[in-house]
Scaffold this motif. Structure first.
Motif, PDB file in Angstrom:
ATOM      1  N   TYR A  44       0.827  -1.208   0.000  1.00 15.69           N
ATOM      2  CA  TYR A  44       0.000   0.000   0.000  1.00 15.69           C
ATOM      3  C   TYR A  44       0.865   1.263   0.000  1.00 15.69           C
ATOM      4  CZ  TYR A  44      -3.814   3.168   1.094  1.00 15.69           C
ATOM      5  OH  TYR A  44      -4.717   4.189   1.036  1.00 15.69           O
ATOM      6  N   PRO A  47       3.425   2.173  -3.654  1.00 14.24           N
ATOM      7  CA  PRO A  47       2.910   2.874  -4.845  1.00 14.24           C
ATOM      8  C   PRO A  47       2.470   4.305  -4.564  1.00 14.24           C
ATOM      9  CG  PRO A  47       1.430   1.051  -4.223  1.00 14.24           C
ATOM     10  CD  PRO A  47       2.484   1.128  -3.187  1.00 14.24           C
ATOM     11  N   SER A  48       2.631   4.749  -3.313  1.00 14.59           N
ATOM     12  CA  SER A  48       2.073   6.064  -2.961  1.00 14.59           C
ATOM     13  C   SER A  48       3.070   7.211  -3.167  1.00 14.59           C
ATOM     14  CB  SER A  48       1.627   6.060  -1.498  1.00 14.59           C
ATOM     15  OG  SER A  48       2.764   6.053  -0.657  1.00 14.59           O
ATOM     16  N   THR A  51       4.671   8.100  -7.470  1.00 20.61           N
ATOM     17  CA  THR A  51       3.523   8.460  -8.317  1.00 20.61           C
ATOM     18  C   THR A  51       3.010   9.865  -7.972  1.00 20.61           C
ATOM     19  OG1 THR A  51       2.198   7.285  -6.710  1.00 20.61           O
ATOM     20  CG2 THR A  51       2.675   6.123  -8.770  1.00 20.61           C
ATOM     21  N   PHE A  97       1.462  -0.788 -16.781  1.00 14.58           N
ATOM     22  CA  PHE A  97       1.614  -1.985 -15.957  1.00 14.58           C
ATOM     23  C   PHE A  97       1.396  -3.180 -16.872  1.00 14.58           C
ATOM     24  CE2 PHE A  97       0.458  -0.983 -11.242  1.00 14.58           C
ATOM     25  CZ  PHE A  97       1.776  -0.699 -10.997  1.00 14.58           C
ATOM     26  N   ARG A  99      -0.069  -7.243 -17.534  1.00 18.85           N
ATOM     27  CA  ARG A  99      -1.131  -8.177 -17.137  1.00 18.85           C
ATOM     28  C   ARG A  99      -0.855  -9.532 -17.782  1.00 18.85           C
ATOM     29  NH1 ARG A  99      -2.678  -4.579 -14.258  1.00 18.85           N
ATOM     30  NH2 ARG A  99      -4.790  -3.785 -13.987  1.00 18.85           N
ATOM     31  N   TYR A 122      -1.267   3.071 -19.928  1.00 21.87           N
ATOM     32  CA  TYR A 122      -2.202   4.127 -19.491  1.00 21.87           C
ATOM     33  C   TYR A 122      -1.886   5.439 -20.211  1.00 21.87           C
ATOM     34  CZ  TYR A 122      -2.459   0.803 -15.615  1.00 21.87           C
ATOM     35  OH  TYR A 122      -2.579  -0.327 -14.877  1.00 21.87           O
ATOM     36  N   GLY A 149      -5.311   7.293 -15.886  1.00 22.57           N
ATOM     37  CA  GLY A 149      -4.008   7.303 -15.214  1.00 22.57           C
ATOM     38  C   GLY A 149      -3.996   6.629 -13.851  1.00 22.57           C
ATOM     39  N   PHE A 150      -5.172   6.388 -13.283  1.00 26.83           N
ATOM     40  CA  PHE A 150      -5.241   5.637 -12.019  1.00 26.83           C
ATOM     41  C   PHE A 150      -5.705   4.197 -12.271  1.00 26.83           C
ATOM     42  CE2 PHE A 150      -5.929  10.026 -10.310  1.00 26.83           C
ATOM     43  CZ  PHE A 150      -4.864  10.053  -9.414  1.00 26.83           C
ATOM     44  N   HIS A 155      -9.037  -3.381  -9.617  1.00 29.55           N
ATOM     45  CA  HIS A 155      -7.660  -3.086  -9.195  1.00 29.55           C
ATOM     46  C   HIS A 155      -7.237  -1.659  -9.528  1.00 29.55           C
ATOM     47  CE1 HIS A 155      -6.529  -6.830  -7.401  1.00 29.55           C
ATOM     48  NE2 HIS A 155      -7.124  -7.472  -8.384  1.00 29.55           N
ATOM     49  N   CYS A 157      -6.409   2.239  -8.857  1.00 27.82           N
ATOM     50  CA  CYS A 157      -5.562   2.743  -7.774  1.00 27.82           C
ATOM     51  C   CYS A 157      -6.328   2.881  -6.460  1.00 27.82           C
ATOM     52  CB  CYS A 157      -4.984   4.100  -8.174  1.00 27.82           C
ATOM     53  SG  CYS A 157      -4.004   4.812  -6.862  1.00 27.82           S
ATOM     54  N   GLY A 159      -5.197   4.291  -3.854  1.00 31.96           N
ATOM     55  CA  GLY A 159      -4.843   5.515  -3.129  1.00 31.96           C
ATOM     56  C   GLY A 159      -5.177   6.778  -3.897  1.00 31.96           C
TER      57      GLY A 159
HETATM   58  C1  HEM Z   1      -0.931  10.504  -8.781  1.00 29.16           C
HETATM   59  C2  HEM Z   1      -0.631   9.462  -7.996  1.00 29.16           C
HETATM   60  C3  HEM Z   1      -0.929   8.027  -8.370  1.00 29.16           C
HETATM   61  C4  HEM Z   1      -1.084   7.454  -9.595  1.00 29.16           C
HETATM   62  C5  HEM Z   1      -1.000   8.107 -10.981  1.00 29.16           C
HETATM   63  C6  HEM Z   1      -1.371   6.048  -9.364  1.00 29.16           C
HETATM   64  C7  HEM Z   1      -1.615   5.131 -10.379  1.00 29.16           C
HETATM   65  C8  HEM Z   1      -1.933   3.816 -10.149  1.00 29.16           C
HETATM   66  C9  HEM Z   1      -2.193   2.860 -11.195  1.00 29.16           C
HETATM   67  C10 HEM Z   1      -2.191   3.146 -12.699  1.00 29.16           C
HETATM   68  C11 HEM Z   1      -2.454   1.675 -10.597  1.00 29.16           C
HETATM   69  C12 HEM Z   1      -2.737   0.341 -11.294  1.00 29.16           C
HETATM   70  C13 HEM Z   1      -4.194   0.192 -11.531  1.00 29.16           C
HETATM   71  C14 HEM Z   1      -4.477  -1.045 -12.340  1.00 29.16           C
HETATM   72  O1  HEM Z   1      -3.776  -2.061 -12.155  1.00 29.16           O
HETATM   73  O2  HEM Z   1      -5.368  -0.981 -13.182  1.00 29.16           O
HETATM   74  C15 HEM Z   1      -2.344   1.857  -9.176  1.00 29.16           C
HETATM   75  C16 HEM Z   1      -2.542   0.870  -8.238  1.00 29.16           C
HETATM   76  C17 HEM Z   1      -2.394   1.064  -6.881  1.00 29.16           C
HETATM   77  N1  HEM Z   1      -2.118   2.235  -6.228  1.00 29.16           N
HETATM   78 FE1  HEM Z   1      -1.836   4.037  -7.124  1.00 29.16          FE
HETATM   79  N2  HEM Z   1      -1.368   5.802  -8.022  1.00 29.16           N
HETATM   80  C18 HEM Z   1      -1.119   6.989  -7.361  1.00 29.16           C
HETATM   81  C19 HEM Z   1      -1.046   7.176  -5.995  1.00 29.16           C
HETATM   82  C20 HEM Z   1      -1.239   6.208  -5.031  1.00 29.16           C
HETATM   83  C21 HEM Z   1      -1.235   6.422  -3.601  1.00 29.16           C
HETATM   84  C22 HEM Z   1      -1.058   7.783  -2.917  1.00 29.16           C
HETATM   85  C23 HEM Z   1      -1.412   5.210  -3.013  1.00 29.16           C
HETATM   86  C24 HEM Z   1      -1.502   4.803  -1.557  1.00 29.16           C
HETATM   87  C25 HEM Z   1      -1.646   5.655  -0.563  1.00 29.16           C
HETATM   88  C26 HEM Z   1      -1.565   4.225  -4.081  1.00 29.16           C
HETATM   89  C27 HEM Z   1      -1.784   2.886  -3.880  1.00 29.16           C
HETATM   90  C28 HEM Z   1      -2.053   1.988  -4.881  1.00 29.16           C
HETATM   91  C29 HEM Z   1      -2.307   0.573  -4.638  1.00 29.16           C
HETATM   92  C30 HEM Z   1      -2.344  -0.128  -3.279  1.00 29.16           C
HETATM   93  C31 HEM Z   1      -2.532  -0.006  -5.892  1.00 29.16           C
HETATM   94  C32 HEM Z   1      -2.858  -1.476  -6.198  1.00 29.16           C
HETATM   95  C33 HEM Z   1      -4.356  -1.653  -6.270  1.00 29.16           C
HETATM   96  C34 HEM Z   1      -4.749  -3.087  -6.590  1.00 29.16           C
HETATM   97  O3  HEM Z   1      -3.982  -3.790  -7.260  1.00 29.16           O
HETATM   98  O4  HEM Z   1      -5.837  -3.505  -6.163  1.00 29.16           O
HETATM   99  N3  HEM Z   1      -1.449   4.873  -5.285  1.00 29.16           N
HETATM  100  N4  HEM Z   1      -2.034   3.172  -8.918  1.00 29.16           N
END
Ligand code: HEM
Length: 213
Positions: A44, A47-48, A51, A97, A99, A122, A149-150, A155, A157, A159
């Motif tokens: 958790y 990835p925070s 990004t 990412f 798959r 993305y 972008g998220f 799955h 994002c 966060g």
């Molecule tokens: C601008 C900032 C961020 C961007 C652009 C971003 C982007 C992404 C992307 C593209 C994914 C993959 C989604 C997918 O597989 O379809 C992802 C997954 C994830 N992100 Fe972010 N993220 C950001 C910030 C954060 C923050 C701040 C956190 C935690 C506090 C976070 C935690 C996670 C987690 C835990 C996953 C995995 C979710 C899963 O597989 O179920 N991310 N993020």
């Protein structure tokens, strides 16, 4: 980071009601093994960082190089949430990412075989000219809420709420104080296949008071 997560688990040092507290409760109920917790916490946390740092730096870079967009935000700060979507669309902090294909299928006429690995871009989807009008233009007034972008779906994002909150908070506080953002040297982008981010962004923030003098 792993050492930190291990010590959090060892001390049970989590906020009541937090995700960490939920996780440790699952240890007590026997659903999760204690030794799995540090890695789950890292999943958790990790990835925070890069990004969100990338999104904030990209926002500043775009607004410095498109002063009309900064002025549009100053004139109407209610555009800030949309501006964050537009920044994530145009500069996609996470480019891609991969798959594994779970079952034989087809995407846009291309057959994908079960077990093959595909890359989900993305950044490319976010500039798809079939979806976006003037995809390479930065426009904080366009509806960018459909940007990918998220990620998307189950799955997507986890966060993104926090990432949006942080980026919006920085922009709002700068809007109150800064008349304009000026690049004071060349910005350079880092080399990384996954994270798209600036290595260097020399900026001068011209305060509102100074500009009024
Ligand atoms: C601008 C900032 C961020 C961007 C652009 C971003 C982007 C992404 C992307 C593209 C994914 C993959 C989604 C997918 O597989 O379809 C992802 C997954 C994830 N992100 Fe972010 N993220 C950001 C910030 C954060 C923050 C701040 C956190 C935690 C506090 C976070 C935690 C996670 C987690 C835990 C996953 C995995 C979710 C899963 O597989 O179920 N991310 N993020």
């Amino acid at each position: 980071m792993m050492r930190f997560a291990r010590s959090v688990v060892r001390r049970g040092d989590v906020l009541p009601g937090s995700m960490g507290a939920d996780l440790l409760a699952k240890v007590e109920s026997g659903e999760v093994r204690r030794e799995e917790c540090p890695a789950l916490m890292i999943d958790y946390l990790a990835p925070s960082l890069d990004t969100t740092i990338s999104a904030i730096a990209s926002a500043l870079w775009l607004l410095a190089t498109h002063p009309d967009q900064w002025q549009a935000l100053r004139a109407d700060p209610s555009l800030v949430p949309n501006a964050v979507n537009e920044v994530v669309r145009v500069e996609s902090p996470l480019r891609a990412f991969s798959r594994w294909v779970a079952a034989d299928t087809e995407v846009a006429g291309t057959p994908l075989r079960r077990g093959s690995r595909v890359v989900v871009l993305y950044a490319s989807a976010n500039r798809d000219e079939r979806v976006w009008d003037r995809p390479d233009d930065v426009d904080v007034t366009r509806d960018a809420s459909q940007q990918l972008g998220f990620g998307q779906g189950v799955h997507g994002c986890a966060g993104q709420g926090l990432a949006r909150l942080e980026t919006q908070a920085i922009l709002r506080s700068l809007l109150e104080r800064v008349d304009r953002l000026e690049l004071t040297g060349p910005a350079t982008w880092g080399r990384n296949n996954i994270i798209h981010s600036l290595d260097r962004l020399p900026l001068r923030l011209v305060p509102v008071q100074e500009a009024a003098r």
